[in-house]
Design an enzyme around this catalytic site. Sequence first.
Site, mmCIF file in Angstrom:
data_model
loop_
_atom_site.group_PDB
_atom_site.id
_atom_site.type_symbol
_atom_site.label_atom_id
_atom_site.label_comp_id
_atom_site.label_asym_id
_atom_site.label_seq_id
_atom_site.Cartn_x
_atom_site.Cartn_y
_atom_site.Cartn_z
ATOM 1 N N ILE A 137 0.907 -1.014 0.015
ATOM 2 C CA ILE A 137 -0.135 -0.124 0.019
ATOM 3 C C ILE A 137 0.946 1.334 -0.159
ATOM 4 O O ILE A 137 1.906 1.236 0.908
ATOM 5 C CB ILE A 137 -0.929 -0.015 1.262
ATOM 6 C CG1 ILE A 137 -1.732 -1.313 1.508
ATOM 7 C CG2 ILE A 137 -1.878 1.066 1.324
ATOM 8 C CD1 ILE A 137 -2.429 -1.336 2.805
ATOM 9 N N ASN A 159 -2.739 4.145 -3.592
ATOM 10 C CA ASN A 159 -3.247 5.017 -2.763
ATOM 11 C C ASN A 159 -2.783 6.503 -2.693
ATOM 12 O O ASN A 159 -3.452 7.439 -2.572
ATOM 13 C CB ASN A 159 -3.766 4.389 -1.345
ATOM 14 C CG ASN A 159 -3.914 5.653 -0.440
ATOM 15 O OD1 ASN A 159 -5.245 5.985 -0.386
ATOM 16 N ND2 ASN A 159 -3.129 5.908 0.741
ATOM 17 N N TYR A 162 -4.445 17.670 -10.744
ATOM 18 C CA TYR A 162 -5.156 16.543 -10.231
ATOM 19 C C TYR A 162 -6.198 15.778 -11.167
ATOM 20 O O TYR A 162 -6.011 14.704 -11.145
ATOM 21 C CB TYR A 162 -5.712 16.873 -8.895
ATOM 22 C CG TYR A 162 -6.200 15.791 -7.936
ATOM 23 C CD1 TYR A 162 -5.279 15.286 -7.069
ATOM 24 C CD2 TYR A 162 -7.603 15.665 -7.588
ATOM 25 C CE1 TYR A 162 -5.845 14.120 -6.276
ATOM 26 C CE2 TYR A 162 -7.995 14.481 -7.017
ATOM 27 C CZ TYR A 162 -6.951 13.900 -6.302
ATOM 28 O OH TYR A 162 -7.640 12.765 -5.366
ATOM 29 N N LYS A 183 -5.853 11.822 -12.342
ATOM 30 C CA LYS A 183 -6.768 10.925 -11.775
ATOM 31 C C LYS A 183 -7.690 10.447 -13.335
ATOM 32 O O LYS A 183 -8.006 9.064 -13.333
ATOM 33 C CB LYS A 183 -7.983 11.327 -11.050
ATOM 34 C CG LYS A 183 -7.293 11.624 -9.574
ATOM 35 C CD LYS A 183 -6.680 10.321 -8.934
ATOM 36 C CE LYS A 183 -6.272 10.854 -7.646
ATOM 37 N NZ LYS A 183 -5.547 9.508 -6.938
ATOM 38 N N VAL A 187 -13.709 12.018 1.360
ATOM 39 C CA VAL A 187 -13.011 11.458 2.693
ATOM 40 C C VAL A 187 -12.279 12.696 3.369
ATOM 41 O O VAL A 187 -11.758 13.304 2.879
ATOM 42 C CB VAL A 187 -12.202 10.358 2.400
ATOM 43 C CG1 VAL A 187 -11.945 9.710 3.510
ATOM 44 C CG2 VAL A 187 -12.812 9.256 1.387
ATOM 45 N N THR A 220 -9.430 14.026 5.007
ATOM 46 C CA THR A 220 -8.256 13.660 4.854
ATOM 47 C C THR A 220 -7.307 14.863 4.963
ATOM 48 O O THR A 220 -7.979 16.131 4.903
ATOM 49 C CB THR A 220 -7.675 12.681 3.601
ATOM 50 O OG1 THR A 220 -8.099 13.603 2.460
ATOM 51 C CG2 THR A 220 -8.314 11.392 3.343
#
Length: 246
Positions: A8, A84, A151, A155, A186, A188
């Site tokens: 990960i 991730n 970004y 993605k 989320v 973060t």
Amino acid sequence: MSKGFYIITGTSRGIGESLAMMLLEKEHHVFGISRGMSDILSRYKNYSHYNYDLSDTANIGQLLKGILEQLKIEETVMICLINNAAMLEPLKSIENCEPEEISKSLDINLIAPIVLSSCFIKLTDHLKVRRKIVNITSGAGVHPLEDMSMYCTAKAGLNMFTRCVGVEQAGNENPIEIIAVDPGMVETEMQKTARGKSSDAFAMANFFKEAFTNGDLQSPEALAVDLDRIIANEYETGKLINHDNR
């Protein structure tokens, strides 16, 4: 219970840390790659940490080779790579982005996952165990967002990369599963960074602030439950899925 080996990226905090902790609690083996060390994960005997800056894409192959050499294949039924790690910045219009910022954003968000996936497939192709790649993507890969061109582009590229590798693998005798997962919003450090900007400096700042105020963000711990289920499930290779797909 059969044990898995999980590699990960971005395990120092957030989604990567929460997912790694859940897997470690189930006594799986986790190999974490990040620039910072998680104090929580370091307490687990079945966790191995690799301090590495993923913007150094040239040496990723050697890093992954060293990790895979430690795996005890006879003890597992699955090896899983979870891409991730990501960076949100630069958060500004493209003409205001410096070449170094553009390069670093693409290296971490797109090039590193591609190189890791390429090396993972090559180095495990001879193994007769279940192999899986999970790319953590974003709704930004589908929806163009102001001041987030780098970004969004990375993605979107990760989504297409996932689909292309899926096509390549579909006809293989021992195909690797590769999927891209949109985790939704989320709570973060990236979210904190985005809503911490002024609206004058970052056009989307108010959007992120409102999402937080309205309670639209899920916790990394809650997402980890969905990701654990997604990892266990089998999907058509190359599939793009949302975290709440049942």
